[in-house]
Design a protein around this motif. Structure first.
Motif, PDB file in Angstrom:
ATOM      1  N   PHE A 198       0.807  -1.218   0.000  1.00  0.00           N
ATOM      2  CA  PHE A 198       0.000   0.000   0.000  1.00  0.00           C
ATOM      3  C   PHE A 198       0.842   1.272   0.000  1.00  0.00           C
ATOM      4  N   ALA A 199       2.158   1.116   0.170  1.00  0.00           N
ATOM      5  CA  ALA A 199       3.057   2.272   0.101  1.00  0.00           C
ATOM      6  C   ALA A 199       3.936   2.230  -1.140  1.00  0.00           C
ATOM      7  N   SER A 200       3.668   1.262  -2.029  1.00  0.00           N
ATOM      8  CA  SER A 200       4.518   1.066  -3.205  1.00  0.00           C
ATOM      9  C   SER A 200       3.941   1.763  -4.427  1.00  0.00           C
ATOM     10  N   ASP A 201       4.825   2.119  -5.357  1.00  0.00           N
ATOM     11  CA  ASP A 201       4.388   2.646  -6.635  1.00  0.00           C
ATOM     12  C   ASP A 201       3.662   1.553  -7.423  1.00  0.00           C
ATOM     13  N   VAL A 202       2.640   1.951  -8.133  1.00  0.00           N
ATOM     14  CA  VAL A 202       1.871   0.998  -8.944  1.00  0.00           C
ATOM     15  C   VAL A 202       1.883   1.501 -10.380  1.00  0.00           C
ATOM     16  N   PRO A 203       2.721   0.945 -11.240  1.00  0.00           N
ATOM     17  CA  PRO A 203       2.773   1.416 -12.628  1.00  0.00           C
ATOM     18  C   PRO A 203       1.472   1.105 -13.362  1.00  0.00           C
ATOM     19  N   ALA A 204       1.223   1.855 -14.419  1.00  0.00           N
ATOM     20  CA  ALA A 204      -0.010   1.665 -15.184  1.00  0.00           C
ATOM     21  C   ALA A 204      -0.021   0.324 -15.904  1.00  0.00           C
ATOM     22  N   ARG A 205       1.161  -0.156 -16.263  1.00  0.00           N
ATOM     23  CA  ARG A 205       1.267  -1.501 -16.835  1.00  0.00           C
ATOM     24  C   ARG A 205       2.061  -2.367 -15.855  1.00  0.00           C
ATOM     25  N   LEU A 206       1.397  -3.407 -15.371  1.00  0.00           N
ATOM     26  CA  LEU A 206       1.979  -4.175 -14.270  1.00  0.00           C
ATOM     27  C   LEU A 206       1.648  -5.647 -14.417  1.00  0.00           C
ATOM     28  N   VAL A 207       2.636  -6.489 -14.078  1.00  0.00           N
ATOM     29  CA  VAL A 207       2.436  -7.929 -13.942  1.00  0.00           C
ATOM     30  C   VAL A 207       2.716  -8.303 -12.492  1.00  0.00           C
ATOM     31  N   TYR A 208       1.715  -8.819 -11.805  1.00  0.00           N
ATOM     32  CA  TYR A 208       1.924  -9.410 -10.482  1.00  0.00           C
ATOM     33  C   TYR A 208       2.312 -10.867 -10.673  1.00  0.00           C
ATOM     34  N   VAL A 209       3.415 -11.269 -10.075  1.00  0.00           N
ATOM     35  CA  VAL A 209       3.881 -12.654 -10.156  1.00  0.00           C
ATOM     36  C   VAL A 209       3.457 -13.364  -8.873  1.00  0.00           C
ATOM     37  N   MET A 210       2.574 -14.353  -9.015  1.00  0.00           N
ATOM     38  CA  MET A 210       1.994 -15.053  -7.874  1.00  0.00           C
ATOM     39  C   MET A 210       2.639 -16.421  -7.706  1.00  0.00           C
ATOM     40  N   GLY A 211       2.965 -16.775  -6.456  1.00  0.00           N
ATOM     41  CA  GLY A 211       3.597 -18.053  -6.180  1.00  0.00           C
ATOM     42  C   GLY A 211       2.603 -19.168  -5.916  1.00  0.00           C
ATOM     43  N   ALA A 212       3.137 -20.362  -5.689  1.00  0.00           N
ATOM     44  CA  ALA A 212       2.320 -21.543  -5.424  1.00  0.00           C
ATOM     45  C   ALA A 212       1.613 -21.420  -4.084  1.00  0.00           C
ATOM     46  N   GLU A 213       0.532 -22.207  -3.926  1.00  0.00           N
ATOM     47  CA  GLU A 213      -0.275 -22.112  -2.714  1.00  0.00           C
ATOM     48  C   GLU A 213       0.522 -22.451  -1.456  1.00  0.00           C
ATOM     49  N   GLY A 214       1.393 -23.451  -1.517  1.00  0.00           N
ATOM     50  CA  GLY A 214       2.069 -23.905  -0.315  1.00  0.00           C
ATOM     51  C   GLY A 214       3.425 -23.266  -0.098  1.00  0.00           C
ATOM     52  N   GLU A 215       4.352 -23.538  -1.016  1.00  0.00           N
ATOM     53  CA  GLU A 215       5.737 -23.121  -0.810  1.00  0.00           C
ATOM     54  C   GLU A 215       6.027 -21.703  -1.254  1.00  0.00           C
ATOM     55  N   GLY A 216       5.046 -21.005  -1.827  1.00  0.00           N
ATOM     56  CA  GLY A 216       5.299 -19.645  -2.270  1.00  0.00           C
ATOM     57  C   GLY A 216       6.026 -19.629  -3.600  1.00  0.00           C
ATOM     58  N   MET A 217       6.498 -18.466  -3.997  1.00  0.00           N
ATOM     59  CA  MET A 217       7.108 -18.351  -5.309  1.00  0.00           C
ATOM     60  C   MET A 217       8.605 -18.574  -5.266  1.00  0.00           C
ATOM     61  N   ASP A 218       9.168 -18.932  -6.398  1.00  0.00           N
ATOM     62  CA  ASP A 218      10.587 -19.182  -6.540  1.00  0.00           C
ATOM     63  C   ASP A 218      11.377 -17.915  -6.204  1.00  0.00           C
ATOM     64  N   ARG A 219      12.331 -18.022  -5.299  1.00  0.00           N
ATOM     65  CA  ARG A 219      13.074 -16.842  -4.817  1.00  0.00           C
ATOM     66  C   ARG A 219      13.934 -16.229  -5.920  1.00  0.00           C
ATOM     67  N   GLU A 220      14.484 -17.066  -6.786  1.00  0.00           N
ATOM     68  CA  GLU A 220      15.291 -16.511  -7.883  1.00  0.00           C
ATOM     69  C   GLU A 220      14.412 -15.701  -8.828  1.00  0.00           C
ATOM     70  N   LEU A 221      13.223 -16.215  -9.111  1.00  0.00           N
ATOM     71  CA  LEU A 221      12.291 -15.477  -9.946  1.00  0.00           C
ATOM     72  C   LEU A 221      11.903 -14.166  -9.272  1.00  0.00           C
ATOM     73  N   ALA A 222      11.674 -14.211  -7.966  1.00  0.00           N
ATOM     74  CA  ALA A 222      11.297 -12.996  -7.244  1.00  0.00           C
ATOM     75  C   ALA A 222      12.385 -11.923  -7.353  1.00  0.00           C
ATOM     76  N   GLN A 223      13.631 -12.329  -7.239  1.00  0.00           N
ATOM     77  CA  GLN A 223      14.723 -11.371  -7.310  1.00  0.00           C
ATOM     78  C   GLN A 223      14.897 -10.792  -8.705  1.00  0.00           C
ATOM     79  N   ASP A 224      14.493 -11.536  -9.721  1.00  0.00           N
ATOM     80  CA  ASP A 224      14.602 -11.049 -11.095  1.00  0.00           C
ATOM     81  C   ASP A 224      13.513 -10.035 -11.448  1.00  0.00           C
ATOM     82  N   CYS A 225      12.490  -9.924 -10.595  1.00  0.00           N
ATOM     83  CA  CYS A 225      11.416  -8.961 -10.846  1.00  0.00           C
ATOM     84  C   CYS A 225      11.875  -7.547 -10.494  1.00  0.00           C
ATOM     85  N   ASP A 226      11.134  -6.562 -10.941  1.00  0.00           N
ATOM     86  CA  ASP A 226      11.494  -5.168 -10.713  1.00  0.00           C
ATOM     87  C   ASP A 226      11.172  -4.715  -9.289  1.00  0.00           C
TER      88      ASP A 226
END
Length: 259
Positions: A198-226
């Motif tokens: 709620f304190a982050s910038d929200v660009p007009a064009r955005l992709v939210y990357v969602m992780g798996a239900e249990g283990e969450g998202m891949d950490r390497e993928l998360a770090q590669d995001c903006d």
């Protein structure tokens, strides 16, 4: 009235390009947007008046339909949650990333969801429902993903499955580059450790990357995001499930665009 036939209708021999839908909103949304995809319709007698436009279309286009008993509908849908109607339909084609990007008007706001490991059909259906409500332009599936629309997911989506295209991504570096070239920022969604959503910038064009239900998202993928974001809360529960978290994320982006 169409003839009633005894016994349970035989399975239609569906392949990977076909899907059995059930539930009023799921079947009606299919008929509204892609009537040509309808292959066979089964309904309870009580729904004949309500389904008159669909039945007339079936007659005009030589698509078979049958009035069957409640027990037959239960067997066809493999659930009692069919609301009196079951349909065999063709799946909507999955788009390639470049093809999907070409459908977006240049320079306009757009929101997409990258589903990294989401597999539960009820969560998938709930995500589709929220995505349709908030105008998500596409659900992006990584290479090798086995996620596909099921009857259960379509029913939970309450018609939303027909409003949000599924998009097949190329290999990760190429996918990210194509999205960034099209003006998208990528935000990894973390249970904790990310910036306050709620304190982050929200660009007009955005992709939210969602992780798996249990283990969450891949950490390497998360770090590669903006960006990496988390949804703050009271801490009374460990986290929101992926469908609930998605609804919060989408509402936040949508609200910012409406200002």
């Amino acid at each position: 009235m169409p003839p009633r036939e005894g016994g349970t209708p035989p399975p239609p021999g569906r392949g990977n390009d076909e899907l059995r839908l059930y539930g009023w909103n799921a079947v009606q949304a299919l008929f509204d947007k892609r009537p040509q995809a309808l292959r066979k319709l089964y309904l309870a007698e009580s729904l004949i008046p309500r389904l008159q436009p669909m039945l007339k279309w079936c007659v005009s286009n030589r698509v078979g339909y049958r009035v069957v008993e409640e027990g037959d509908l239960n067997k066809l849908a493999a659930t009692t949650h069919h609301e009196g109607v079951v349909a065999d339909v063709l799946r909507a084609p999955m788009l390639e990333l470049g093809e999907w990007l070409g459908t977006l008007p240049a320079g306009t706001p757009a929101l997409a969801l990258w589903l990294d490991g989401v597999g539960n059909p009820h969560n998938f259906g709930a995500i589709l429902r929220s995505a349709a409500h908030f105008g998500v332009a596409g659900l992006l599936l990584p290479p090798g993903s086995t996620l596909a629309l099921s009857g259960a997911a379509a029913r939970v989506a309450e018609g939303g499955a027909e409003s949000v295209p599924l998009v097949r991504l190329p290999a990760l570096p190429e996918a990210m580059q194509q999205l960034r070239d099209a003006g998208f920022g990528l935000a990894a969604t973390l249970v904790d450790g990310g910036d306050n959503l709620f304190a982050s910038d929200v660009p007009a064009r955005l992709v939210y990357v969602m992780g798996a239900e249990g283990e969450g998202m891949d950490r390497e993928l998360a770090q590669d995001c903006d960006a990496q974001v988390s949804i703050p809360g009271t801490g009374a529960v460990e986290s929101l499930n992926v469908a609930s978290a998605t609804a919060v994320l989408l509402a936040h982006w949508y609200g910012r665009q409406a200002r």
